[in-house]
Design a protein around this motif. Structure first.
Motif, PDB file in Angstrom:
ATOM      1  N   PHE A   1       4.048  -5.221   0.539  1.00  0.00           N
ATOM      2  CA  PHE A   1       5.438  -4.806   0.324  1.00  0.00           C
ATOM      3  C   PHE A   1       5.450  -3.545  -0.539  1.00  0.00           C
ATOM      4  CE2 PHE A   1       9.639  -4.845  -1.589  1.00  0.00           C
ATOM      5  CZ  PHE A   1      10.445  -5.186  -0.513  1.00  0.00           C
ATOM      6  N   PRO A   2       6.198  -2.514  -0.121  1.00  0.00           N
ATOM      7  CA  PRO A   2       6.048  -1.196  -0.749  1.00  0.00           C
ATOM      8  C   PRO A   2       6.486  -1.120  -2.205  1.00  0.00           C
ATOM      9  CG  PRO A   2       7.842  -1.203   0.856  1.00  0.00           C
ATOM     10  CD  PRO A   2       7.119  -2.493   1.015  1.00  0.00           C
ATOM     11  N   ILE A   3       5.805  -0.265  -2.912  1.00  0.00           N
ATOM     12  CA  ILE A   3       6.085   0.210  -4.266  1.00  0.00           C
ATOM     13  C   ILE A   3       5.879  -0.853  -5.339  1.00  0.00           C
ATOM     14  CG2 ILE A   3       7.700   1.423  -5.757  1.00  0.00           C
ATOM     15  CD1 ILE A   3       6.808   2.967  -3.245  1.00  0.00           C
ATOM     16  N   ILE A   4       6.537  -2.007  -5.248  1.00  0.00           N
ATOM     17  CA  ILE A   4       6.564  -2.923  -6.387  1.00  0.00           C
ATOM     18  C   ILE A   4       5.401  -3.915  -6.409  1.00  0.00           C
ATOM     19  CG2 ILE A   4       9.066  -2.764  -6.576  1.00  0.00           C
ATOM     20  CD1 ILE A   4       9.216  -5.549  -5.270  1.00  0.00           C
ATOM     21  N   THR A   5       4.586  -3.965  -5.377  1.00  0.00           N
ATOM     22  CA  THR A   5       3.470  -4.911  -5.363  1.00  0.00           C
ATOM     23  C   THR A   5       2.146  -4.171  -5.333  1.00  0.00           C
ATOM     24  OG1 THR A   5       3.359  -5.135  -2.949  1.00  0.00           O
ATOM     25  CG2 THR A   5       4.888  -6.583  -4.122  1.00  0.00           C
ATOM     26  N   SER A   6       1.145  -4.780  -5.923  1.00  0.00           N
ATOM     27  CA  SER A   6      -0.171  -4.143  -5.998  1.00  0.00           C
ATOM     28  C   SER A   6      -0.831  -4.040  -4.633  1.00  0.00           C
ATOM     29  CB  SER A   6      -1.066  -4.939  -6.955  1.00  0.00           C
ATOM     30  OG  SER A   6      -1.195  -6.288  -6.526  1.00  0.00           O
ATOM     31  N   GLY A   7      -0.546  -5.006  -3.755  1.00  0.00           N
ATOM     32  CA  GLY A   7      -1.147  -4.969  -2.434  1.00  0.00           C
ATOM     33  C   GLY A   7      -0.799  -3.715  -1.651  1.00  0.00           C
ATOM     34  N   PHE A   8       0.377  -3.183  -1.857  1.00  0.00           N
ATOM     35  CA  PHE A   8       0.776  -1.949  -1.169  1.00  0.00           C
ATOM     36  C   PHE A   8      -0.123  -0.792  -1.569  1.00  0.00           C
ATOM     37  CE2 PHE A   8       3.113   2.061  -1.688  1.00  0.00           C
ATOM     38  CZ  PHE A   8       3.333   2.376  -0.354  1.00  0.00           C
ATOM     39  N   TRP A   9      -0.350  -0.623  -2.866  1.00  0.00           N
ATOM     40  CA  TRP A   9      -1.102   0.529  -3.345  1.00  0.00           C
ATOM     41  C   TRP A   9      -2.565   0.453  -2.933  1.00  0.00           C
ATOM     42  CZ3 TRP A   9       1.964   4.248  -4.703  1.00  0.00           C
ATOM     43  CH2 TRP A   9       3.206   3.965  -5.268  1.00  0.00           C
ATOM     44  N   SER A  10      -3.160  -0.733  -2.982  1.00  0.00           N
ATOM     45  CA  SER A  10      -4.583  -0.831  -2.626  1.00  0.00           C
ATOM     46  C   SER A  10      -4.792  -0.752  -1.118  1.00  0.00           C
ATOM     47  CB  SER A  10      -5.190  -2.115  -3.184  1.00  0.00           C
ATOM     48  OG  SER A  10      -4.482  -3.258  -2.747  1.00  0.00           O
ATOM     49  N   LYS A  11      -3.915  -1.374  -0.341  1.00  0.00           N
ATOM     50  CA  LYS A  11      -4.034  -1.282   1.116  1.00  0.00           C
ATOM     51  C   LYS A  11      -3.764   0.142   1.594  1.00  0.00           C
ATOM     52  CE  LYS A  11      -3.084  -5.850   3.032  1.00  0.00           C
ATOM     53  NZ  LYS A  11      -2.174  -6.615   3.902  1.00  0.00           N
ATOM     54  N   ASP A  12      -2.755   0.758   1.011  1.00  0.00           N
ATOM     55  CA  ASP A  12      -2.418   2.122   1.406  1.00  0.00           C
ATOM     56  C   ASP A  12      -3.590   3.068   1.151  1.00  0.00           C
ATOM     57  OD1 ASP A  12      -0.521   4.342   2.082  1.00  0.00           O
ATOM     58  OD2 ASP A  12      -0.899   4.863  -0.016  1.00  0.00           O
ATOM     59  N   GLU A  13      -4.325   2.834   0.067  1.00  0.00           N
ATOM     60  CA  GLU A  13      -5.487   3.672  -0.236  1.00  0.00           C
ATOM     61  C   GLU A  13      -6.529   3.571   0.873  1.00  0.00           C
ATOM     62  OE1 GLU A  13      -7.292   6.283  -3.148  1.00  0.00           O
ATOM     63  OE2 GLU A  13      -5.331   5.317  -3.156  1.00  0.00           O
ATOM     64  N   ILE A  14      -6.763   2.344   1.370  1.00  0.00           N
ATOM     65  CA  ILE A  14      -7.743   2.160   2.441  1.00  0.00           C
ATOM     66  C   ILE A  14      -7.256   2.794   3.739  1.00  0.00           C
ATOM     67  CG2 ILE A  14      -8.935   0.439   3.852  1.00  0.00           C
ATOM     68  CD1 ILE A  14      -8.899  -1.426   1.443  1.00  0.00           C
ATOM     69  N   ILE A  15      -5.995   2.542   4.067  1.00  0.00           N
ATOM     70  CA  ILE A  15      -5.443   3.103   5.309  1.00  0.00           C
ATOM     71  C   ILE A  15      -5.429   4.620   5.252  1.00  0.00           C
ATOM     72  CG2 ILE A  15      -3.309   3.293   6.656  1.00  0.00           C
ATOM     73  CD1 ILE A  15      -2.819   0.345   6.082  1.00  0.00           C
ATOM     74  N   ALA A  16      -5.153   5.187   4.085  1.00  0.00           N
ATOM     75  CA  ALA A  16      -5.160   6.636   3.943  1.00  0.00           C
ATOM     76  C   ALA A  16      -6.556   7.200   4.204  1.00  0.00           C
ATOM     77  CB  ALA A  16      -4.671   7.030   2.546  1.00  0.00           C
ATOM     78  N   ASP A  17      -7.578   6.548   3.667  1.00  0.00           N
ATOM     79  CA  ASP A  17      -8.946   7.010   3.918  1.00  0.00           C
ATOM     80  C   ASP A  17      -9.311   6.872   5.391  1.00  0.00           C
ATOM     81  OD1 ASP A  17     -10.744   7.775   1.480  1.00  0.00           O
ATOM     82  OD2 ASP A  17      -9.471   6.167   0.730  1.00  0.00           O
ATOM     83  N   ALA A  18      -8.911   5.759   6.006  1.00  0.00           N
ATOM     84  CA  ALA A  18      -9.199   5.572   7.426  1.00  0.00           C
ATOM     85  C   ALA A  18      -8.477   6.611   8.275  1.00  0.00           C
ATOM     86  CB  ALA A  18      -8.793   4.162   7.857  1.00  0.00           C
ATOM     87  N   LEU A  19      -7.228   6.906   7.921  1.00  0.00           N
ATOM     88  CA  LEU A  19      -6.461   7.916   8.653  1.00  0.00           C
ATOM     89  C   LEU A  19      -7.114   9.285   8.522  1.00  0.00           C
ATOM     90  CD1 LEU A  19      -3.934   8.641  10.283  1.00  0.00           C
ATOM     91  CD2 LEU A  19      -2.722   8.929   8.105  1.00  0.00           C
ATOM     92  N   HIS A  20      -7.620   9.587   7.331  1.00  0.00           N
ATOM     93  CA  HIS A  20      -8.295  10.869   7.123  1.00  0.00           C
ATOM     94  C   HIS A  20      -9.540  10.969   8.001  1.00  0.00           C
ATOM     95  CE1 HIS A  20     -10.060  14.323   5.086  1.00  0.00           C
ATOM     96  NE2 HIS A  20     -11.171  13.616   4.930  1.00  0.00           N
ATOM     97  N   GLN A  21     -10.344   9.905   8.044  1.00  0.00           N
ATOM     98  CA  GLN A  21     -11.551   9.930   8.871  1.00  0.00           C
ATOM     99  C   GLN A  21     -11.195  10.020  10.352  1.00  0.00           C
ATOM    100  OE1 GLN A  21     -14.553  10.204   7.839  1.00  0.00           O
ATOM    101  NE2 GLN A  21     -14.546   9.569   5.698  1.00  0.00           N
ATOM    102  N   ALA A  22     -10.126   9.307  10.744  1.00  0.00           N
ATOM    103  CA  ALA A  22      -9.690   9.389  12.144  1.00  0.00           C
ATOM    104  C   ALA A  22      -9.198  10.791  12.473  1.00  0.00           C
ATOM    105  CB  ALA A  22      -8.593   8.361  12.401  1.00  0.00           C
ATOM    106  N   GLY A  23      -8.481  11.411  11.511  1.00  0.00           N
ATOM    107  CA  GLY A  23      -7.996  12.771  11.725  1.00  0.00           C
ATOM    108  C   GLY A  23      -9.112  13.779  11.859  1.00  0.00           C
TER     109      GLY A  23
END
Length: 857
Positions: A558-580
């Motif tokens: 759940f965005p912004i207010i939960t820790s799971g958002f920030w840690s998952k987003d970090e992984i997805i961002a890295d994966a998106l960068h590698q895919a890009g």
């Protein structure tokens, strides 16, 4: 004459004031320690004075009332531990400063702790739980003390983990104060000679604090402390209450040893002790069995064996990797293997297998160990069955110890696994294995979580999926994101498991109420863990509901207010960068993780909706009650951490929050963990694409789950699941509910063995029964032993005959002959003098006659 209460309070006040004065005076370290002891004794006096106001109803686990001695022992344990730590600090201070005068020691003026003090604290961290294990085991072994010291044993374990937590906090604060780069270059380390290796060299065992150790010491003692307190309430009425605390104390001690270890061997020792503890704790209720109508595929005993054997597969392969590294390098020290550029360069040379480097081969062997310990495909089947253990055990395995250890080891050894990788898509063999296995497992486990009706089963498959996120992140080089998600996941998954245990506890209370009052039905098997039997619990269990909701939203991202958002987003961002960048592994990881994220949000809301919303679907749910405060208080603490810990990983360029929370140009997590690797990963440039994808996926899955399972709701126990309607009966029941036919399953009372049972278990059993038992054991081994026995018997018979005929014959024959001669001579002894004289005369005549004849010749 009884002493009045006010006199106790007066003495306690005097002691406390003396202690405060001594501490505030700050003359020297010894005086400060004595002052603290005086204050603790004041508390002790108060506890003894007020003990009679406590009743058994007020103290969980008490039987027949509490005694003042119980509280006295508790405070004495704290005092003894505090004295031990305090004396260690004083010794370290004196060694460093050659003085214990407070004014002469910067240490007492609020400055940073020196390395020697931190070294002492570090090796003390795993010690209290290990000592608690031995002490509780000793007390529990004595039947006379077992019931009397029941509560004391729990207090010993809780005190031990709180001491370790306190020591860890000191290290974490100091480590973060020094910064990741300084701590990586100059870690806090101490080692002792252990095993001689020749030429005056020794294999050393020691402890080390570097950035990754700081991370481990942050989340492991925190979650374990909450689990220990929670266990006091959850296991209060268990007959083996004390033994449970001894096992989990050893469990935590092993994990903390693994975290602070400075070499692979000590890590592996902690690793294996945890394997033993998992066996003992998963099978803690080994006496428990289920009736046929329960539709179970396993029981605690079999689940424990399954977990132990399955993880041993990975452990044996991992041990081969450790041995291979030692053979190539001659050491297992982290500092030599992970921080020496020359060693890492040497590891890129070709191994004994053509086409793969030394680091690649060793890394693949280590990956196998991580796959087994962290329940990744194909060694994932043990973790869902591990739910047969008590819920606090599930929380420890899934959050603080067992499975986290696999990812922790993979992150620790990432420099070896990535030797030759320079963040440009040239992925090494271990990284490719991690990326492929982790991403596949994340989606694979998420699909099975969709159809779980066991409240703990959903979380079990969720853990497998989330660990896949971390493994996949390592596969694409995102070790910072993997570490961050390891921390956040440990906290909110511990919260969710303990929340599920609270739900089970409340449902069991409701079922007991129904059973006692009959409520119009005969008592039969009732599954308190089946979400179809729940509903409406948010009103019955408000503390559990709100904390579980926070944990569930964090798991969903759940965005912004939960820790799971920030840690998952970090992984997805890295994966998106590698895919890009066009890397196939990056594309694979990104697609699989995004799909898994959507399913995660959906099945989490499905779980929340079926458990807490709607009307109660059973009488047990109607009469469920909130758990005791000792169970929901840890949930509140972990929920608070779940909401705030994520802000340590905010990207500095994130709108509004970035400049506020990461003003140094990098997040706190990246600043600490980034320099942990010799080849530091450069921080990614911020892009709104990744967080937008995370938000859309998370909210989409939550919204769909909310509409299906909250707005439309589940009305009856036997209502057809919406997922079954969408996927179809075959996919729902025969594929997902049967775990892709890899593991044993029981759907609708129909048991079907899985592929692993058919391919591995049954052939092994056949070999064991038919070949090993019937032929090797009974015919060959037993036949040989029986032949030896028969030969020995025949030899014994021969010697018995020899003994009878020769030895006994001669030995017994002489006295027999003498006896017979004596018997023959006995008639000659008539007792008549005339007869004796006649015989003598005849004898003399005969002798004389013989002599005459002799002389005549």
């Amino acid at each position: 004459m009884s002493v009045p209460l006010w006199m106790y309070l007066f003495v306690a006040a005097v002691l406390f004031c003396l202690g405060v004065f001594t501490v505030l005076a700050r003359r020297n370290a010894i005086a400060i320690l004595m002052g603290v002891e005086l204050m603790l004794n004041a508390v002790n006096v108060n506890l003894i004075a007020f003990w009679r106001f406590l009743t058994p109803e007020n103290v969980i686990g008490a039987r027949g009332g509490m005694s003042g001695q119980a509280f006295a022992v508790f405070v004495l344990i704290v005092a003894a531990a505090e004295a031990a730590v305090g004396l260690a600090l004083i010794i370290a201070l004196y060694r460093t400063r050659q003085s214990v005068i407070a004014e002469e020691a910067d240490l007492m003026k609020g400055s940073a702790l020196d390395n020697q003090t931190l070294e002492t604290i570090t090796w003390l961290v795993p010690l209290p739980p290990i000592l608690a294990f031995f002490l509780i085991s000793f007390l529990d072994a004595n039947k006379a003390l077992r019931e009397r010291w029941r509560l004391i044993n729990a207090l010993i374990a809780i005190t031990a983990i709180l001491i370790s937590w306190g020591l860890s906090i000191v290290i974490v604060i100091e480590g973060m104060g020094r910064g990741g780069e300084a701590l990586a270059e100059h870690p806090i380390a101490i080692a002792a000679n252990w095993y001689p290796m020749g030429a005056g060299d020794y294999f050393k065992l020691g402890v080390m604090v570097d950035p990754l150790t700081v991370v481990g010491l942050f989340f492991v003692p925190l979650t374990c402390a909450m689990i220990f307190i929670y266990s006091h309430g959850y296991m209060a009425h268990d007959e083996r209450y004390s033994r449970f605390f001894s096992y989990i104390a050893l469990f935590v001690g092993a994990m903390l040893t693994l975290v602070v270890a400075d070499n692979l061997l000590l890590l592996f020792i902690g690793w294996e002790v945890m394997g033993l503890c998992s066996y003992l704790l998963i099978g803690f209720w080994a006496h428990k069995d289920y009736p046929a109508e329960a539709n179970k595929t396993t029981n605690p005993r079999d689940a424990a064996i399954k977990a132990f054997i399955t993880t041993r597969v990975g452990d044996v392969i991992m041990l081969l990797g450790i041995a291979y590294l030692f053979a190539e390098i001659g050491t297992l020290s982290y500092r030599t293997i992970l921080r020496d550029a020359n060693v890492l360069a040497m590891l890129t040379q070709e191994s004994i297998i053509p086409g793969i480097s030394i680091a690649g081969l060793a890394g693949l062997l280590l990956v196998a160990g991580a796959v087994g310990k962290s329940a990744q495909f194909p060694l994932h089947t043990w973790l869902p069955d591990a739910m047969e253990g008590p819920t606090p055990v599930s929380a420890m395995i899934h959050a603080a110890t067992m499975v986290s250890a696999g990812v922790f080891m993979a992150i620790r050894m990432f420099p070896v696994m990535s030797a030759g990788f320079h963040h440009h898509g040239d992925f090494t063999a271990p990284m490719i294995a991690l990326g492929l296995i982790g991403a596949f497992t994340a989606l694979f486990a998420a699909t099975m979580a969709l159809v779980q009706n066991d409240v703990k089963g959903v979380l079990a498959y969720s853990t497998i999926s989330q660990l896949g996120y971390m493994m996949a992140a390592l596969g694409i080089g995102a070790y910072v994101a993997a570490t961050f998600h390891l921390v956040t996941h440990a906290i909110f998954k511990a919260l969710l498991f303990m929340g599920s245990g609270s739900v089970i506890h409340g449902m069991e209370h409701g079922e007991h109420h129904v059973h006692e009052h009959a409520h119009g039905r005969a008592h039969k098997w009732f599954d308190a863990q089946d979400m179809r039997n729940m509903g409406g619990l948010r009103r019955k269990m408000p503390y559990t509901f709100w904390t579980f909701l926070i944990g569930g939203l964090a798991l969903s991202g759940f965005p912004i207010i939960t820790s799971g958002f920030w840690s998952k987003d970090e992984i997805i961002a890295d994966a998106l960068h590698q895919a890009g960048e066009g890397y196939a592994l990056g594309v694979w990881v990104f697609v699989m993780l995004v799909a898994a994220a959507f399913l995660t949000a959906f099945y989490t809301m499905r779980q929340i909706g079926m458990t807490f919303f709607g009307a109660p679907r059973t009488e047990a749910a109607k009469h469920a009650v909130e758990s005791h405060w000792t169970m929901w208080t840890p949930l509140v603490v972990l929920a608070a951490f779940t909401l705030v810990i994520g802000f340590l990983g905010v990207h500095p360029d994130f709108p509004i929050l970035g400049p506020l929370l990461s003003p140094a140009g990098h997040s706190a997590v990246h600043g600490l963990v980034g320099p942990a690797m010799l080849d530091e990963a450069p921080p990614l440039a911020f892009s709104l694409t990744a967080p937008l994808i995370s938000i859309i996926v998370a909210l989409g899955g939550l919204a769909l789950g909310w509409y299906i399972y909250v707005v439309r709701g589940v009305k009856a126990v036997d209502q057809k699941d919406w997922v079954e309607g969408v996927l179809g009966r075959f996919i729902y029941n025969e594929v997902l509910a049967r775990k892709y036919r890899l593991d044993d399953s029981n759907v609708g009372g129909v048991y079907k063995p899985g592929l692993y049972t058919i391919v591995f278990v049954r052939p092994t059993q056949w070999v064991a029964e038919q070949l090993v038992s019937s032929i090797m054991d009974r015919r060959i081994i037993d036949g040989f032993l029986e032949l030896v026995a028969r030969v020995a018997v025949q030899i014994g018979n021969f010697f018995r005959a020899w003994n009878s005929a020769v030895i006994d014959g001669v030995g017994d024959g002489v006295p027999i002959g003498i006896g017979r001669f004596a018997a023959w001579m006995r008639p000659l002894q008539s007792g008549k003098i005339q007869q004796y004289l006649l015989i003598a005369a005849i004898s003399a005549i005969v002798i004389g006659f013989i002599l005459v004849l002799s002389l005549a010749r």
